[in-house]
Motif scaffolding. Structure first.
Motif, mmCIF file in Angstrom:
data_model
loop_
_atom_site.group_PDB
_atom_site.id
_atom_site.type_symbol
_atom_site.label_atom_id
_atom_site.label_comp_id
_atom_site.label_asym_id
_atom_site.label_seq_id
_atom_site.Cartn_x
_atom_site.Cartn_y
_atom_site.Cartn_z
ATOM 1 N N ASN A 64 -10.845 7.897 -0.682
ATOM 2 C CA ASN A 64 -12.105 8.896 -0.109
ATOM 3 C C ASN A 64 -11.721 10.312 -0.733
ATOM 4 N N GLY A 73 -6.973 1.425 1.112
ATOM 5 C CA GLY A 73 -8.207 1.958 1.042
ATOM 6 C C GLY A 73 -9.047 3.247 1.226
ATOM 7 N N HIS A 77 0.742 -1.216 0.012
ATOM 8 C CA HIS A 77 0.026 0.122 0.142
ATOM 9 C C HIS A 77 1.006 1.284 -0.093
ATOM 10 N N ASP A 127 -16.609 1.470 8.272
ATOM 11 C CA ASP A 127 -17.347 -0.038 7.984
ATOM 12 C C ASP A 127 -18.444 0.107 9.120
ATOM 13 N N GLY A 150 -8.669 -0.791 5.911
ATOM 14 C CA GLY A 150 -9.660 -1.460 6.862
ATOM 15 C C GLY A 150 -8.858 -1.900 8.348
ATOM 16 N N GLY A 175 -10.484 3.029 8.612
ATOM 17 C CA GLY A 175 -11.499 2.157 7.424
ATOM 18 C C GLY A 175 -12.462 1.306 8.225
ATOM 19 N N ASP A 193 -7.251 -3.284 -2.097
ATOM 20 C CA ASP A 193 -6.285 -4.198 -2.454
ATOM 21 C C ASP A 193 -6.250 -4.370 -3.973
#
Ligand code: KG4
Ligand code: ZN
Length: 336
Positions: free
Chosen positions: A270, A266, A115, A167, A137, A163, A298
């Motif tokens: 945004n 991830g 990442h 969620d 996440g 993340g 991912d």
């Protein structure tokens, strides 16, 4: 140098070909969302089974679509952790077996290093050194990056990753799984000033984060406001999360004196986060880099890239065949 990348740490099955000289050649991502949706989260056993089903055919498809063949591969990079143990083992077993059969090196890549380096897939690429905000996440980290493998952890979340907070909040709001993108979409229709949620741990020095308290505040707001207030609550939650990340990034850059900020993972998909950070960077002479949307979440392009950079820098391929479901980023060292 042509490197095959394999990613199977959670609920995406992904493969990629990265060339050290020409950059990314081709990549494929298959998301297991439909498999897990009915359970409201990732079911590890189902994830492993689906990786088994998809992975080898995807390698075949990747090579065919790139007009390449196995014999051209100089190394195989696979995600060895952190992640779900069973899911990691599928990618590791295939990666190791392919490399072994080809007589080429296999490189065990740290998912978060993937990442962190993903913005290097873009043009212009960020140059070292830089400060990275890693938001996924499972992780929220601020990292001082001097070079590949030279990472100093500046701060991290003491509880939920950001993340995860997106969620869990989305779940409270009945937005289903995966919640982060759905919450962000709803937030576009709301007023971010409608509710004043706290910016956790910004009222004291330090670079650590805490996001678990936010969802309690959101739960209270939902109870009081009801269905008609959902968009406003989503927008206000997103603003609180983005502001908190922004404040800590500014602090981190004041400490490192770096002129480059990298957003990855991830949550770096945004839009509000990208906009706020981008505007601040422009006003403050800080170059802000992030990957294109599909490389925020991912993917295997980032794994192939990280493996290639490590091989090019003289990574000594170990005989350690373990996967590491828990693996601190700071355990990594410079290759060579
Ligand atoms: O990096 P990633 O694909 O997987 C991990 O390594 O964890 O990150 C997934 C996380 C999820 O929590 C998801 O909700 C969040 O990234 N995410 C977003 C957005 N897109 C993905 N969160 C907020 N806004 C988005 N647009
Ligand atoms: Zn990830």
């Amino acid at each position: 140098m042509l490197v095959l990348g394999i990613e199977s740490s959670c609920d995406e099955t992904a493969v990629a070909l990265y060339c050290g000289e020409r950059g990314l050649v081709h990549h494929l991502i298959y998301s297991q969302t439909e498999v897990h949706q009915q359970y409201g989260g990732v079911v590890p056993e189902l994830a492993s089974r689906d990786h088994v089903r998809k992975l080898a055919p995807m390698v075949e498809q990747l090579l065919a679509e790139a007009n390449s063949n196995m014999a051209q591969i100089d190394g195989v990079a696979y995600t060895a952790g952190p992640g779900l143990a069973g899911a990691l083992m599928i990618g590791a077993a295939l990666g190791r077996a392919l490399a072994w059969s080809l007589g080429k090196p296999a490189v065990a890549v740290h998912h978060m290093e993937g990442h962190l380096l993903a913005p290097l897939l873009e043009t212009p690429a960020p140059t070292f050194p830089f400060t990275a905000l890693l938001v996924s996440g499972g992780h929220t980290m601020l990292v001082a990056v001097e070079a590949v493998g030279d990472y100093q952890l500046l701060g991290e979340s003491l509880d939920d990753a950001v993340g995860e907070a997106f969620d869990k909040t989305a779940k409270l709001m009945g937005l289903g799984y995966p919640g982060g993108p759905a919450l962000a979409k709803l937030a576009e229709q709301g007023d971010p000033q409608a509710y004043r949620f706290s910016r956790p741990m910004t009222d004291r020095p330090g670079l650590d984060f805490s996001f678990s308290g936010l969802k309690t505040q959101v739960a209270n707001a939902i109870r009081a406001g009801g269905q008609s207030e959902m968009a406003n609550i989503a927008a206000s939650f997103e603003q609180a999360a983005v502001d908190t990340l922004m404040i800590k990034c500014r602090r981190a850059l004041a400490l490192t004196k770096h002129a480059t900020l990298v957003l990855a993972g991830g949550v770096s998909a945004n839009r509000q986060l990208r906009r706020v950070m981008g505007e601040w960077g422009q006003a403050n002479n800080v170059a802000v880099h992030y990957p294109r949307g599909e490389f925020c979440t991912d993917n295997a392009a980032m794994i192939a890239l990280a493996g290639c950079l490590r091989l090019q820098a003289g990574e000594v391929v170990s005989s350690n065949w373990r996967v590491q479901p828990r693996w601190p980023l700071t355990d990594l060292t410079k290759p060579g």
